[in-house]
Design a protein around this motif. Structure first.
Motif, PDB file in Angstrom:
ATOM      1  N   GLU A   1       0.812  -1.094   0.026  1.00  0.00           N
ATOM      2  CA  GLU A   1       0.006   0.155  -0.009  1.00  0.00           C
ATOM      3  C   GLU A   1       0.976   1.464  -0.063  1.00  0.00           C
ATOM      4  OE1 GLU A   1      -3.450   2.402  -0.264  1.00  0.00           O
ATOM      5  OE2 GLU A   1      -3.248   0.171  -0.430  1.00  0.00           O
ATOM      6  N   ALA A   2       1.931   1.242   0.862  1.00  0.00           N
ATOM      7  CA  ALA A   2       3.006   2.464   0.817  1.00  0.00           C
ATOM      8  C   ALA A   2       3.611   2.467  -0.593  1.00  0.00           C
ATOM      9  CB  ALA A   2       3.768   2.217   1.852  1.00  0.00           C
TER      10      ALA A   2
ATOM     11  N   GLN B   1      14.121   7.897  -5.215  1.00  0.00           N
ATOM     12  CA  GLN B   1      13.163   8.834  -4.492  1.00  0.00           C
ATOM     13  C   GLN B   1      11.930   8.336  -4.087  1.00  0.00           C
ATOM     14  OE1 GLN B   1      13.848  11.395  -2.533  1.00  0.00           O
ATOM     15  NE2 GLN B   1      14.343  12.849  -3.867  1.00  0.00           N
ATOM     16  N   ARG B   2      11.145   7.682  -4.826  1.00  0.00           N
ATOM     17  CA  ARG B   2       9.909   7.068  -4.820  1.00  0.00           C
ATOM     18  C   ARG B   2       9.835   5.848  -3.747  1.00  0.00           C
ATOM     19  NH1 ARG B   2       7.714   5.907 -10.496  1.00  0.00           N
ATOM     20  NH2 ARG B   2       9.785   6.181 -11.154  1.00  0.00           N
ATOM     21  N   ILE B   3      11.118   5.142  -3.677  1.00  0.00           N
ATOM     22  CA  ILE B   3      11.203   4.231  -2.674  1.00  0.00           C
ATOM     23  C   ILE B   3      11.320   4.770  -1.361  1.00  0.00           C
ATOM     24  CG2 ILE B   3      12.634   2.457  -1.683  1.00  0.00           C
ATOM     25  CD1 ILE B   3      13.113   1.468  -4.666  1.00  0.00           C
ATOM     26  N   SER B   4      11.980   6.000  -1.351  1.00  0.00           N
ATOM     27  CA  SER B   4      12.199   6.761  -0.114  1.00  0.00           C
ATOM     28  C   SER B   4      10.873   7.321   0.589  1.00  0.00           C
ATOM     29  CB  SER B   4      13.270   7.576  -0.090  1.00  0.00           C
ATOM     30  OG  SER B   4      12.960   8.958  -0.757  1.00  0.00           O
ATOM     31  N   ILE B   5      10.068   7.587  -0.296  1.00  0.00           N
ATOM     32  CA  ILE B   5       8.759   8.224  -0.216  1.00  0.00           C
ATOM     33  C   ILE B   5       7.839   6.868   0.344  1.00  0.00           C
ATOM     34  CG2 ILE B   5       6.815   9.219  -1.150  1.00  0.00           C
ATOM     35  CD1 ILE B   5       8.694  10.906  -2.825  1.00  0.00           C
ATOM     36  N   ALA B   6       7.997   6.116  -0.223  1.00  0.00           N
ATOM     37  CA  ALA B   6       7.143   4.785   0.078  1.00  0.00           C
ATOM     38  C   ALA B   6       7.391   4.501   1.470  1.00  0.00           C
ATOM     39  CB  ALA B   6       7.442   3.579  -0.651  1.00  0.00           C
ATOM     40  N   ARG B   7       8.970   4.610   1.963  1.00  0.00           N
ATOM     41  CA  ARG B   7       9.359   4.375   3.306  1.00  0.00           C
ATOM     42  C   ARG B   7       8.587   5.236   4.285  1.00  0.00           C
ATOM     43  NH1 ARG B   7      15.668   3.634   3.313  1.00  0.00           N
ATOM     44  NH2 ARG B   7      15.657   5.970   2.828  1.00  0.00           N
ATOM     45  N   LEU B   8       8.485   6.382   3.815  1.00  0.00           N
ATOM     46  CA  LEU B   8       7.731   7.432   4.728  1.00  0.00           C
ATOM     47  C   LEU B   8       6.405   7.219   4.886  1.00  0.00           C
ATOM     48  CD1 LEU B   8       9.224  11.087   4.480  1.00  0.00           C
ATOM     49  CD2 LEU B   8       9.350   9.377   6.219  1.00  0.00           C
ATOM     50  N   PHE B   9       5.557   6.811   3.815  1.00  0.00           N
ATOM     51  CA  PHE B   9       4.370   6.592   3.807  1.00  0.00           C
ATOM     52  C   PHE B   9       4.083   5.375   4.867  1.00  0.00           C
ATOM     53  CE2 PHE B   9       3.146   8.459  -0.211  1.00  0.00           C
ATOM     54  CZ  PHE B   9       2.128   9.067   0.365  1.00  0.00           C
ATOM     55  N   LEU B  10       5.019   4.303   4.924  1.00  0.00           N
ATOM     56  CA  LEU B  10       4.909   3.257   6.067  1.00  0.00           C
ATOM     57  C   LEU B  10       5.124   3.832   7.306  1.00  0.00           C
ATOM     58  CD1 LEU B  10       4.553   0.344   5.640  1.00  0.00           C
ATOM     59  CD2 LEU B  10       7.069   0.133   5.972  1.00  0.00           C
ATOM     60  N   LYS B  11       6.073   4.685   7.805  1.00  0.00           N
ATOM     61  CA  LYS B  11       6.380   5.198   8.721  1.00  0.00           C
ATOM     62  C   LYS B  11       5.143   6.129   9.394  1.00  0.00           C
ATOM     63  CE  LYS B  11       9.545   8.081  11.347  1.00  0.00           C
ATOM     64  NZ  LYS B  11      10.965   8.961  11.635  1.00  0.00           N
ATOM     65  N   ASP B  12       4.727   6.719   8.479  1.00  0.00           N
ATOM     66  CA  ASP B  12       3.198   7.467   8.637  1.00  0.00           C
ATOM     67  C   ASP B  12       3.656   8.489   9.914  1.00  0.00           C
ATOM     68  OD1 ASP B  12       0.657   8.267   8.351  1.00  0.00           O
ATOM     69  OD2 ASP B  12      -0.145   6.983   9.727  1.00  0.00           O
ATOM     70  N   PRO B  13       4.607   9.467   9.629  1.00  0.00           N
ATOM     71  CA  PRO B  13       4.730  10.452  10.793  1.00  0.00           C
ATOM     72  C   PRO B  13       4.019  11.937  10.553  1.00  0.00           C
ATOM     73  CG  PRO B  13       6.486  10.868   8.928  1.00  0.00           C
ATOM     74  CD  PRO B  13       5.590   9.863   8.508  1.00  0.00           C
TER      75      PRO B  13
END
Length: 575
Positions: free
Chosen positions: A442-443, A477-489
């Motif tokens: 989903e991320a 860059q998009r993988i790093s953004i997916a990483r942040l979607f998963l973190k959900d800060p």
């Protein structure tokens, strides 16, 4: 420092005492054999007691088997003890490195850190094993052989033992030279590692500039310095071991010469001389062990000294005793009279910054290079601490919040994306390793990278190479953004996240970032002003501080710094 070294034995004291017990048995067995030889020559053979000869031969064979078992235990489990201690030290050092602030890494080369973590601790295994063991066996053998020798012939014993102070003096005088030579070797191998890490990391740049020969020349210089340092260390070791060796030979010569004379004068018999010769060799064993120990001690303790240098560095960014957990974060951020410099108050990067960002708002920060945009954002998760002033989140001073709790609530997307060596799944799940496979997918979908991942033969298990070298800039860059979607800060910092991308990729990623920013307090550091037109507020940061603030339309109307920057970029795009 020795106290800290000894403390690493405590978790393994059972294994340590097993090692010492069997080392003691080895010493006892070695002390028994010369007495057995003496009795055979002096009593059993002259009396023709073959039965006793067979009996004592069987007993000694049994003792030799026990000695073999003891030697195996000491050799294997003793080294295992050293490996455990080296493992514990390396674990502690790596854990300690995780606590050090950015400022430490700003001033320390990666190769130097790796050298201390790997090379410097390598010889700890030998010292941790052989150090206490050699000292203990040497003491037992030294005292035991002295007692037995003096019972055989006290005059010859006193003559031999008079050499001991000379040997001790020699060892002490050579110790300092060995210590410095080993320390220099450590420094030079650290330089080699740093040069190697730097050259390999920059191999693409070196090849693009056809500077392979230049890199080889740089490496060779460091390698030659390391070679010369090793030569000096081996010279110091050779002086030490050769000096001990000649003293040993002189002692053997004295025993044979004076012992023969004592037999001639009937002070001792032939059996006593044989036993005496064997005991002198046993007496020389602790001397040799101590000589080897001196080398191991200098080599091992030099590494441990460098280990402790890092362990003694204390981070100034730590949790207070009464630090709180940050819960139900809304994302209201305040800067109150904040000033910061990288060198203790001199050459301030930020000066007297006052800023109030409402929860859920998007604030863009623009300005010339070196104005402190990234620094300002790095102060929020306490990568650095302010020199003056305070920063608050939801009314709490960030210095009163537990570091882990603070950083768990902040997500950062940088221009220079760092991906870990591994698979795509590994890197996305890094945002929150506890999340499920469905959450990871989903991320990725939200970051608009899922379709690309599924087009790969191995999908999410695709190996991306070191630092993601097999991926394009936009894909990383998009993988790093997916990483942040998963973190959900709840708080998001975008540090020029699209400035290095082509226009088509930038548009795609900008859509992902806009979705990521929904409902979050977002700070955007931007170079392309077209990407921040919809921000709730734009700040213009210069070396003088915050010089302008307002919406895109408001700043254009003011016709000052922002307006000039925007029109300048607009002309560049138009041309």
């Amino acid at each position: 420092m020795l106290k800290e070294f000894i403390s690493y034995y405590k978790p393994h004291k059972k294994l340590f005492f097993i090692d010492m017990f069997f080392a003691f048995l080895i010493s006892i067995f070695d002390l028994i054999f010369p007495m057995f030889s003496r009795n055979i020559v002096n009593e059993i053979i002259p009396q023709g007691r073959i039965d006793l000869l067979i009996k004592w031969t069987i007993i000694m064979m049994f003792l030799f088997i026990l000695r073999y078992i003891s030697e195996y235990i000491v050799s294997y489990w003793g080294h295992v003890l050293g490996v455990y201690i080296e493992h514990d030290m390396r674990k502690d050092l790596f854990s300690h490195l995780q606590t050090l602030p950015f400022s430490y890494y700003d001033n320390t080369q990666t190769g130097h850190i790796m050298s201390r973590l790997v090379n410097d601790l390598r010889d700890i295994t030998e010292l941790a094993h052989h150090g206490p063991e050699d000292l203990f066996i040497s003491l037992v053998m030294f005292v035991g052989s002295f007692i037995l020798l003096i019972r055989i012939e006290w005059k010859l014993t006193l003559i031999i033992f008079s050499f001991v102070p000379i040997m001790i003096w020699f060892a002490i005088t050579k110790r300092k030279k060995m210590e410095e030579s080993f320390r220099e070797v450590r420094r030079k191998i650290a330089d080699v590692n740093a040069q190697l890490e730097n050259s390999i990391s920059g191999i693409r740049v070196a090849k693009s500039f056809t500077n392979e020969d230049y890199e080889i020349e740089k490496f060779n210089k460091g390698n030659e310095l390391f070679r010369d340092a090793r030569k000096q260390s081996y010279k110091a070791m050779a002086e030490f071991s050769a000096g001990i060796g000649i003293m040993t030979n002189i002692l053997n010569l004295i025993v044979i010469s004076l012992g023969g004379y004592f037999v001639y004068r009937n002070f001792i018999n032939l059996g006593d001389l044989i036993a005496y010769t064997l005991y002198v060799n046993l007496f020389m064993q602790p001397i040799r062990r101590l000589a080897a120990f001196m080398q191991q001690y200098q080599d091992g303790m030099t590494g441990f000294e460098r280990f402790m240098e890092i362990m003694n560095i204390k981070s100034d960014i730590v949790d207070k005793e009464d630090a709180i957990e940050l819960e139900d974060v809304e994302g209201h951020i305040q800067f109150k009279n904040v000033s910061f410099s990288y060198n203790d108050g001199e050459d301030k990067v930020l000066s007297n910054i006052n800023l109030d960002i409402e929860a859920g708002k998007t604030v863009a920060i623009v300005g010339p290079s070196g104005s402190g945009k990234t620094t300002l954002c790095h102060l929020i998760p306490r990568f650095y601490d302010t020199n003056e002033g305070d920063i608050f989140i939801d009314g709490y001073n960030i210095k009163d919040i537990k570091l882990k709790s603070l950083r768990q609530n902040i997500g950062i997307v940088q221009q220079d994306v760092f991906l870990f060596t591994g698979t795509i799944r590994d890197n996305i799940s890094y945002g929150d390793p506890t999340k499920s496979e469905e959450d990871i997918i989903e991320a990725a979908k939200k970051a608009r990278i899922h379709d690309f991942i599924m087009s790969l033969p191995d999908g999410y298990d695709t190996y991306i190479g070191e630092k993601g070298v097999k991926l394009s800039g936009g894909q990383k860059q998009r993988i790093s953004i997916a990483r942040l979607f998963l973190k959900d800060p709840p708080i998001l910092i975008l540090d020029e996240a699209t400035s290095a991308l082509d226009t088509a990729t930038e548009v795609l990623i900008q859509q992902s970032l806009e979705e990521l920013a929904k409902g979050r307090t977002t700070l955007i550091i931007a170079h392309r002003l077209s990407t921040i037109k919809n921000a709730d507020e734009i700040l213009v940061l210069t070396n003088e501080g915050i010089e302008e603030r307002g919406s895109h339309e408001e700043l254009l109307k003011q016709n000052y710094i922002y307006a000039k920057l925007y029109r300048s970029q607009f002309k560049e795009l138009a041309s």
